[in-house]
Write a protein that holds these residues in place. Structure first.
Motif, PDB file in Angstrom:
ATOM      1  N   LEU A  59       0.632  -1.314  -0.006  1.00  0.00           N
ATOM      2  CA  LEU A  59      -0.008   0.046   0.024  1.00  0.00           C
ATOM      3  C   LEU A  59       0.755   1.300   0.033  1.00  0.00           C
ATOM      4  O   LEU A  59       0.239   2.381  -0.535  1.00  0.00           O
ATOM      5  N   SER A  60       1.805   1.356   0.501  1.00  0.00           N
ATOM      6  CA  SER A  60       2.960   2.251   0.435  1.00  0.00           C
ATOM      7  C   SER A  60       4.369   1.786   0.103  1.00  0.00           C
ATOM      8  O   SER A  60       5.239   1.669   1.035  1.00  0.00           O
ATOM      9  N   PRO A  61       4.429   1.632  -1.166  1.00  0.00           N
ATOM     10  CA  PRO A  61       5.896   1.007  -1.677  1.00  0.00           C
ATOM     11  C   PRO A  61       7.104   1.572  -1.179  1.00  0.00           C
ATOM     12  O   PRO A  61       8.184   1.035  -1.279  1.00  0.00           O
ATOM     13  N   ASN A  62       7.151   2.994  -1.148  1.00  0.00           N
ATOM     14  CA  ASN A  62       8.477   3.682  -0.652  1.00  0.00           C
ATOM     15  C   ASN A  62       8.643   3.355   0.871  1.00  0.00           C
ATOM     16  O   ASN A  62       9.610   4.030   1.344  1.00  0.00           O
ATOM     17  N   THR A  63       7.904   2.960   1.533  1.00  0.00           N
ATOM     18  CA  THR A  63       7.965   3.037   3.164  1.00  0.00           C
ATOM     19  C   THR A  63       8.848   1.954   3.644  1.00  0.00           C
ATOM     20  O   THR A  63       8.661   0.635   3.058  1.00  0.00           O
ATOM     21  N   LYS A  64       9.844   2.323   4.363  1.00  0.00           N
ATOM     22  CA  LYS A  64      10.495   1.308   5.018  1.00  0.00           C
ATOM     23  C   LYS A  64      10.034   0.817   6.383  1.00  0.00           C
ATOM     24  O   LYS A  64       9.596   1.809   7.360  1.00  0.00           O
ATOM     25  N   VAL A  65      10.038  -0.412   6.770  1.00  0.00           N
ATOM     26  CA  VAL A  65       9.609  -0.808   8.124  1.00  0.00           C
ATOM     27  C   VAL A  65      10.699  -1.173   8.995  1.00  0.00           C
ATOM     28  O   VAL A  65      11.715  -1.965   8.533  1.00  0.00           O
ATOM     29  N   LEU A  66      10.852  -0.454  10.053  1.00  0.00           N
ATOM     30  CA  LEU A  66      12.024  -0.653  11.194  1.00  0.00           C
ATOM     31  C   LEU A  66      11.253  -1.246  12.513  1.00  0.00           C
ATOM     32  O   LEU A  66      10.390  -0.869  13.151  1.00  0.00           O
ATOM     33  N   ILE A  67      11.685  -2.637  12.573  1.00  0.00           N
ATOM     34  CA  ILE A  67      10.992  -3.305  13.856  1.00  0.00           C
ATOM     35  C   ILE A  67      11.942  -2.782  15.237  1.00  0.00           C
ATOM     36  O   ILE A  67      13.015  -2.460  15.272  1.00  0.00           O
ATOM     37  N   VAL A  68      11.013  -2.254  15.927  1.00  0.00           N
ATOM     38  CA  VAL A  68      11.518  -1.927  17.483  1.00  0.00           C
ATOM     39  C   VAL A  68      10.764  -2.827  18.428  1.00  0.00           C
ATOM     40  O   VAL A  68       9.523  -2.674  18.626  1.00  0.00           O
ATOM     41  N   THR A  69      11.507  -3.777  18.926  1.00  0.00           N
ATOM     42  CA  THR A  69      10.962  -4.619  19.689  1.00  0.00           C
ATOM     43  C   THR A  69      11.579  -5.015  20.807  1.00  0.00           C
ATOM     44  O   THR A  69      12.942  -4.828  21.194  1.00  0.00           O
ATOM     45  N   SER A  70      11.213  -5.683  21.894  1.00  0.00           N
ATOM     46  CA  SER A  70      11.719  -6.327  23.262  1.00  0.00           C
ATOM     47  C   SER A  70      12.368  -7.774  22.921  1.00  0.00           C
ATOM     48  O   SER A  70      12.820  -8.310  23.965  1.00  0.00           O
ATOM     49  N   PHE A  71      11.849  -8.296  21.781  1.00  0.00           N
ATOM     50  CA  PHE A  71      12.368  -9.674  21.652  1.00  0.00           C
ATOM     51  C   PHE A  71      13.394  -9.699  20.834  1.00  0.00           C
ATOM     52  O   PHE A  71      13.535  -9.588  19.885  1.00  0.00           O
ATOM     53  N   ASP A  72      14.524 -10.231  21.596  1.00  0.00           N
ATOM     54  CA  ASP A  72      15.989 -10.384  21.122  1.00  0.00           C
ATOM     55  C   ASP A  72      15.863 -11.770  20.473  1.00  0.00           C
ATOM     56  O   ASP A  72      16.586 -12.792  21.210  1.00  0.00           O
ATOM     57  N   ASP A  73      15.156 -12.059  19.415  1.00  0.00           N
ATOM     58  CA  ASP A  73      14.767 -13.456  18.808  1.00  0.00           C
ATOM     59  C   ASP A  73      15.255 -13.490  17.349  1.00  0.00           C
ATOM     60  O   ASP A  73      14.720 -13.112  16.507  1.00  0.00           O
ATOM     61  N   PRO A  74      16.316 -14.501  17.244  1.00  0.00           N
ATOM     62  CA  PRO A  74      16.655 -14.734  15.787  1.00  0.00           C
ATOM     63  C   PRO A  74      15.707 -15.149  14.856  1.00  0.00           C
ATOM     64  O   PRO A  74      15.762 -14.899  13.735  1.00  0.00           O
ATOM     65  N   ARG A  75      14.553 -16.179  15.328  1.00  0.00           N
ATOM     66  CA  ARG A  75      13.898 -16.505  14.485  1.00  0.00           C
ATOM     67  C   ARG A  75      12.847 -15.383  14.076  1.00  0.00           C
ATOM     68  O   ARG A  75      12.562 -15.342  12.855  1.00  0.00           O
ATOM     69  N   ALA A  76      12.494 -14.440  14.870  1.00  0.00           N
ATOM     70  CA  ALA A  76      11.662 -13.379  14.564  1.00  0.00           C
ATOM     71  C   ALA A  76      12.364 -12.564  13.492  1.00  0.00           C
ATOM     72  O   ALA A  76      11.741 -11.875  12.573  1.00  0.00           O
ATOM     73  N   MET A  77      13.532 -12.071  13.961  1.00  0.00           N
ATOM     74  CA  MET A  77      14.450 -11.469  12.967  1.00  0.00           C
ATOM     75  C   MET A  77      14.530 -11.840  11.585  1.00  0.00           C
ATOM     76  O   MET A  77      14.230 -11.291  10.732  1.00  0.00           O
ATOM     77  N   HIS A  78      14.867 -13.169  11.559  1.00  0.00           N
ATOM     78  CA  HIS A  78      14.897 -13.727  10.234  1.00  0.00           C
ATOM     79  C   HIS A  78      13.620 -13.618   9.438  1.00  0.00           C
ATOM     80  O   HIS A  78      13.548 -13.248   8.202  1.00  0.00           O
ATOM     81  N   ASP A  79      12.568 -14.033  10.091  1.00  0.00           N
ATOM     82  CA  ASP A  79      11.237 -14.077   9.468  1.00  0.00           C
ATOM     83  C   ASP A  79      10.811 -12.787   8.960  1.00  0.00           C
ATOM     84  O   ASP A  79      10.458 -12.535   7.690  1.00  0.00           O
ATOM     85  N   LEU A  80      11.031 -11.638   9.854  1.00  0.00           N
ATOM     86  CA  LEU A  80      10.743 -10.421   9.538  1.00  0.00           C
ATOM     87  C   LEU A  80      11.405  -9.684   8.440  1.00  0.00           C
ATOM     88  O   LEU A  80      10.871  -8.825   7.670  1.00  0.00           O
ATOM     89  N   ILE A  81      12.637 -10.041   8.580  1.00  0.00           N
ATOM     90  CA  ILE A  81      13.619  -9.293   7.504  1.00  0.00           C
ATOM     91  C   ILE A  81      13.232  -9.935   5.942  1.00  0.00           C
ATOM     92  O   ILE A  81      12.934  -9.380   4.926  1.00  0.00           O
ATOM     93  N   ALA A  82      13.009 -11.405   6.157  1.00  0.00           N
ATOM     94  CA  ALA A  82      12.606 -12.020   4.859  1.00  0.00           C
ATOM     95  C   ALA A  82      11.154 -11.399   4.370  1.00  0.00           C
ATOM     96  O   ALA A  82      10.775 -11.425   3.077  1.00  0.00           O
ATOM     97  N   ALA A  83      10.366 -11.036   5.293  1.00  0.00           N
ATOM     98  CA  ALA A  83       8.947 -10.222   5.031  1.00  0.00           C
ATOM     99  C   ALA A  83       9.006  -8.983   4.473  1.00  0.00           C
ATOM    100  O   ALA A  83       8.003  -8.452   4.032  1.00  0.00           O
TER     101      ALA A  83
END
Length: 214
Positions: free
Chosen positions: A76-100
């Protein structure tokens, strides 16, 4: 000619954190917080409405799994960058969200300068991925473990963590803004992936595997 500010949307279900982050960012030259929301559906709607440069997104909010909401925001907003800001120091989440499609993954323990640097970095470069996590989480990504362990999705991991906190299905459903029936479906999938048959076994396996803290 003055440079246009970096336009930011905040999405976090903790009101105080959102307010404090808005106040902090307003003190940094070149940043403008244009809107904020408290769940994933609002984040998607605000990205579509405001077409921001950067969305700061928490991953524990009610609404769609971030692995689904991030591609929707980018659509919906092709030029928008998404930066995750989270309390979860989680390699699985990091991998999946960067892949997304996330452009960065930053812990809430980051300071003002680290956050502002990450925002400017993801806004400046299309191919850049900014990751600021613990050494253990980074090594987990490099070694492909526990990223690939058991193959749990981000949402299934969230359900499992709440399960480990002794939350009943009703409380898990309320926390994640889903139905109890959906929670039960997630639990069935979790049990199958972990090779267990009960809540107690799932929690025990998750703690042994490092999916949740012991």
């Amino acid at each position: 000619m003055a440079t246009a500010p970096i336009r930011i949307v905040l999405a976090d279900d903790h009101t105080i954190f959102r307010q404090l982050l808005t106040e902090m960012l307003s003190t940094i030259p070149g940043f403008e917080v244009v809107a904020d929301g408290e769940d994933a559906d609002q984040a998607i709607a605000l990205a579509a409405e405001h077409q921001p440069d950067v969305v700061l997104l928490d991953i524990g909010m009610p609404g769609p799994d971030p692995a689904h909401s991030i591609p929707r925001m980018r659509e919906l907003s092709p030029n928008t960058k998404v930066l995750i800001v989270t309390s979860f120091d989680d390699p699985r989440a990091m991998h999946d969200l960067i892949a997304a499609g996330a452009s960065g993954y930053l812990l809430k323990t980051a300071g003002r300068d680290e956050l502002s640097t990450a925002i400017r970095a993801v806004n400046r470069t299309d191919g850049l991925v900014v990751v600021a996590v613990s050494r253990e989480a980074f090594l987990g990504i490099r070694q492909n473990a526990p990223v690939s362990a058991h193959g749990l999705s981000i949402r299934e991991t969230e359900v499992l963590r709440l399960l480990a906190d002794a939350k009943p299905n009703r409380a898990i459903a309320a926390r994640l803004d889903i139905t109890e029936a959906t929670v039960k479906r997630h639990l069935s999938t979790i049990y199958a992936k972990l090779g267990v048959t009960s809540r107690a076994e799932a929690i025990q396996t998750a703690r042994k595997s490092g999916i949740v803290e012991a």
